[in-house]
Scaffold this motif. Structure first.
Motif, mmCIF file in Angstrom:
data_model
loop_
_atom_site.group_PDB
_atom_site.id
_atom_site.type_symbol
_atom_site.label_atom_id
_atom_site.label_comp_id
_atom_site.label_asym_id
_atom_site.label_seq_id
_atom_site.Cartn_x
_atom_site.Cartn_y
_atom_site.Cartn_z
ATOM 1 N N ASP A 1 0.953 -1.177 0.065
ATOM 2 C CA ASP A 1 -0.170 -0.073 0.030
ATOM 3 C C ASP A 1 0.993 1.229 -0.045
ATOM 4 O O ASP A 1 0.380 2.283 -0.439
ATOM 5 C CB ASP A 1 -0.940 0.012 1.462
ATOM 6 C CG ASP A 1 -2.078 -1.040 1.133
ATOM 7 O OD1 ASP A 1 -2.378 -1.612 -0.162
ATOM 8 O OD2 ASP A 1 -2.628 -1.388 2.020
ATOM 9 N N GLN A 2 2.020 1.275 0.543
ATOM 10 C CA GLN A 2 2.936 2.522 0.803
ATOM 11 C C GLN A 2 3.412 2.642 -0.731
ATOM 12 O O GLN A 2 3.825 3.679 -0.907
ATOM 13 C CB GLN A 2 4.124 2.257 1.700
ATOM 14 C CG GLN A 2 3.668 2.138 3.327
ATOM 15 C CD GLN A 2 3.112 0.792 3.847
ATOM 16 O OE1 GLN A 2 3.238 -0.274 3.145
ATOM 17 N NE2 GLN A 2 2.666 0.752 4.928
ATOM 18 N N LYS B 1 2.653 5.934 -2.929
ATOM 19 C CA LYS B 1 3.941 6.703 -3.208
ATOM 20 C C LYS B 1 3.938 7.196 -4.703
ATOM 21 O O LYS B 1 4.173 8.237 -5.154
ATOM 22 C CB LYS B 1 5.262 5.972 -2.852
ATOM 23 C CG LYS B 1 6.540 6.875 -3.076
ATOM 24 C CD LYS B 1 7.625 5.926 -2.908
ATOM 25 C CE LYS B 1 8.913 6.764 -3.128
ATOM 26 N NZ LYS B 1 10.144 5.834 -2.535
#
Length: 56
Positions: free
Chosen positions: A9-10, A14
């Motif tokens: 998810d990060q 990003k």
């Protein structure tokens, strides 16, 4: 047949934020990352815009 990639998810956040910031086409950004398909990046970008309202 190639295996489907799973991204964190990060990483999605990003990349989507980077796509929203710059004026380049989604295809250019996906080609630069080399591991992304433009359709997936477009989906992440739409989800980021949709979920931004929850932050306010």
């Amino acid at each position: 047949m190639a295996k489907r990639q799973n991204f964190s998810d990060q990483f999605k956040a990003k990349v989507a934020l980077g796509a929203l910031r710059c004026n380049k086409a989604v295809q250019e950004i996906a080609a630069k990352k080399k591991q992304l398909h433009p359709n997936g990046l477009s989906t992440w970008k739409q989800q980021a815009i949709y979920c931004m309202a929850d932050g306010f």
